[in-house]
Design a protein around this motif. Structure first.
Motif, PDB file in Angstrom:
ATOM      1  N   ARG A  97      25.749 -35.126   1.127  1.00  0.00           N
ATOM      2  CA  ARG A  97      26.205 -34.540   2.291  1.00  0.00           C
ATOM      3  C   ARG A  97      26.610 -33.191   2.139  1.00  0.00           C
ATOM      4  O   ARG A  97      26.980 -32.421   2.995  1.00  0.00           O
ATOM      5  CB  ARG A  97      27.424 -35.451   2.650  1.00  0.00           C
ATOM      6  CG  ARG A  97      27.172 -36.845   2.811  1.00  0.00           C
ATOM      7  CD  ARG A  97      28.415 -37.624   3.120  1.00  0.00           C
ATOM      8  NE  ARG A  97      29.407 -37.800   1.990  1.00  0.00           N
ATOM      9  CZ  ARG A  97      30.323 -38.186   1.814  1.00  0.00           C
ATOM     10  NH1 ARG A  97      30.829 -39.255   3.023  1.00  0.00           N
ATOM     11  NH2 ARG A  97      31.182 -38.551   0.853  1.00  0.00           N
ATOM     12  N   GLY A  98      26.506 -32.600   0.900  1.00  0.00           N
ATOM     13  CA  GLY A  98      27.052 -31.134   0.866  1.00  0.00           C
ATOM     14  C   GLY A  98      28.716 -31.213   1.091  1.00  0.00           C
ATOM     15  O   GLY A  98      29.237 -32.011   0.656  1.00  0.00           O
ATOM     16  N   ARG A  99      29.367 -30.280   1.811  1.00  0.00           N
ATOM     17  CA  ARG A  99      30.690 -30.118   1.799  1.00  0.00           C
ATOM     18  C   ARG A  99      30.991 -30.934   3.013  1.00  0.00           C
ATOM     19  O   ARG A  99      32.071 -31.580   2.965  1.00  0.00           O
ATOM     20  CB  ARG A  99      30.779 -28.483   2.263  1.00  0.00           C
ATOM     21  CG  ARG A  99      30.778 -27.585   1.150  1.00  0.00           C
ATOM     22  CD  ARG A  99      31.103 -26.234   1.821  1.00  0.00           C
ATOM     23  NE  ARG A  99      32.352 -26.133   2.392  1.00  0.00           N
ATOM     24  CZ  ARG A  99      32.571 -25.892   3.618  1.00  0.00           C
ATOM     25  NH1 ARG A  99      31.717 -25.622   4.465  1.00  0.00           N
ATOM     26  NH2 ARG A  99      33.858 -25.698   4.074  1.00  0.00           N
ATOM     27  N   VAL A 100      30.387 -31.214   4.037  1.00  0.00           N
ATOM     28  CA  VAL A 100      30.978 -32.160   5.153  1.00  0.00           C
ATOM     29  C   VAL A 100      29.687 -32.960   5.568  1.00  0.00           C
ATOM     30  O   VAL A 100      28.623 -32.607   5.688  1.00  0.00           O
ATOM     31  CB  VAL A 100      31.375 -31.305   6.315  1.00  0.00           C
ATOM     32  CG1 VAL A 100      31.899 -32.193   7.320  1.00  0.00           C
ATOM     33  CG2 VAL A 100      32.364 -30.259   5.802  1.00  0.00           C
ATOM     34  N   GLY A 101      30.115 -34.185   5.433  1.00  0.00           N
ATOM     35  CA  GLY A 101      29.199 -35.231   6.116  1.00  0.00           C
ATOM     36  C   GLY A 101      28.960 -35.425   7.518  1.00  0.00           C
ATOM     37  O   GLY A 101      29.777 -35.091   8.315  1.00  0.00           O
ATOM     38  N   ASN A 102      28.160 -36.172   7.878  1.00  0.00           N
ATOM     39  CA  ASN A 102      28.122 -36.688   9.398  1.00  0.00           C
ATOM     40  C   ASN A 102      27.381 -38.014   9.301  1.00  0.00           C
ATOM     41  O   ASN A 102      26.816 -38.584   8.304  1.00  0.00           O
ATOM     42  CB  ASN A 102      27.260 -35.639  10.149  1.00  0.00           C
ATOM     43  CG  ASN A 102      25.925 -35.372   9.761  1.00  0.00           C
ATOM     44  OD1 ASN A 102      25.000 -36.330   9.787  1.00  0.00           O
ATOM     45  ND2 ASN A 102      25.404 -34.280   9.523  1.00  0.00           N
ATOM     46  N   SER A 103      27.367 -38.732  10.751  1.00  0.00           N
ATOM     47  CA  SER A 103      26.769 -40.094  10.693  1.00  0.00           C
ATOM     48  C   SER A 103      25.612 -40.337   9.986  1.00  0.00           C
ATOM     49  O   SER A 103      24.851 -41.255   9.486  1.00  0.00           O
ATOM     50  CB  SER A 103      26.773 -40.512  12.057  1.00  0.00           C
ATOM     51  OG  SER A 103      28.194 -40.556  12.512  1.00  0.00           O
ATOM     52  N   THR A 105      24.123 -38.832   7.699  1.00  0.00           N
ATOM     53  CA  THR A 105      23.894 -38.778   6.178  1.00  0.00           C
ATOM     54  C   THR A 105      24.573 -39.696   5.453  1.00  0.00           C
ATOM     55  O   THR A 105      24.451 -39.540   4.058  1.00  0.00           O
ATOM     56  CB  THR A 105      24.216 -37.008   5.793  1.00  0.00           C
ATOM     57  OG1 THR A 105      25.772 -37.206   6.030  1.00  0.00           O
ATOM     58  CG2 THR A 105      23.535 -36.179   6.419  1.00  0.00           C
ATOM     59  N   ASP A 106      25.544 -40.311   5.954  1.00  0.00           N
ATOM     60  CA  ASP A 106      26.518 -41.232   5.366  1.00  0.00           C
ATOM     61  C   ASP A 106      25.825 -42.776   5.337  1.00  0.00           C
ATOM     62  O   ASP A 106      26.770 -43.506   4.644  1.00  0.00           O
ATOM     63  CB  ASP A 106      28.021 -41.010   5.989  1.00  0.00           C
ATOM     64  CG  ASP A 106      28.429 -39.980   5.789  1.00  0.00           C
ATOM     65  OD1 ASP A 106      29.655 -39.759   6.400  1.00  0.00           O
ATOM     66  OD2 ASP A 106      27.973 -39.061   5.065  1.00  0.00           O
TER      67      ASP A 106
END
Lengths: 119, 113
Positions: A97-103, A105-106
């Motif tokens: 996800r790097g620094r921040v995920g989103n739907s 990528t999770d």
């Protein structure tokens, strides 16, 4: 292709044997996971690899040795196991996800598992 | 250690009825996910709800999240025999990088024809 494959499907081994479980994905995921699941219990996280480097080891005994030879493959080497290690071993992968995920990528994608029996 | 608790542990209903499963957790989370597992097989991702969301729908699935109570529910409407499976909630406490999913104890759902 959203498939994670695991081999073998079933494995029976003695306590002195050395064996390996294999997991493969071709979704370009850079995070891969090993879980252990006992009967009628939830999966328990064992190891996490991120960009082919071990990032999480949940205090797993050294008789379990993970390896990530490349971004598509994940192995779990087994040596001197105990009967209580008999379980379903699940592999999963996800986008990193790097620094921040989103739907998108999770989501973790699971393989069908390897049913391990230690005699 | 597992932080999620689910209830009921087992649920048996007639086909066509609605099924509701509940999940509670202990620590702060990034998101909560629900997975289905058919007997002895791998898990299939069903739906994800983020900590800033309260409700989410996907087909016959409806998920709610109450972060003040640290709880979530999964509703399956108009159940079918093929919905028979174990359902697990999973919480993710991390905000980046790889995930560290912690699974609840699961609910075994049986749909009777």
């Amino acid at each position: 292709d959203t498939e994670v494959t695991q081999t073998p499907k079933h494995l029976v081994m003695g306590m002195t044997n050395k064996k390996s479980l294999k997991c493969e994905q071709h979704m370009g995921h850079r995070a891969m996971y090993w879980y252990k699941q006992k009967a009628k219990k939830p999966p328990e996280l064992m190891f996490v690899y991120s960009y082919e480097k071990l990032s999480i080891n949940e205090s797993v005994p050294s008789r379990f040795s993970p390896e990530c030879p490349n971004s598509s493959l994940l192995n779990l080497h087994l040596h001197a196991l105990q009967p209580e290690d008999s379980a379903l071993y699940l592999c999963a992968s996800s986008q990193e996800r790097g620094r921040v995920g989103n739907s998108s990528t999770d989501t973790q994608y699971f393989g069908p598992g390897t049913r391990l029996t230690v005699l | 250690s597992q932080q999620g608790e689910e209830d009921p542990q087992a649920l048996s209903i007639q086909e066509g009825e609605n099924a509701t499963m509940n999940c509670s957790y202990k620590t702060s989370i990034n998101n909560l996910q629900w997975y289905r597992q058919n007997s002895g097989r791998g898990l299939v991702h069903l739906i994800l709800i983020r900590s800033n969301e309260r409700e989410k729908h996907s087909g016959r699935l409806r998920v709610t999240l109450d972060t003040s109570k640290k709880s979530s529910s999964l509703l399956i409407t108009a159940s079918r025999a093929a919905d028979t499976a174990s359902y697990f909630c999973a919480t993710d406490p991390l905000w980046g990088g790889a995930q560290k999913l912690v699974f609840g104890q699961g609910t075994r759902l049986t749909i009777n024809p």
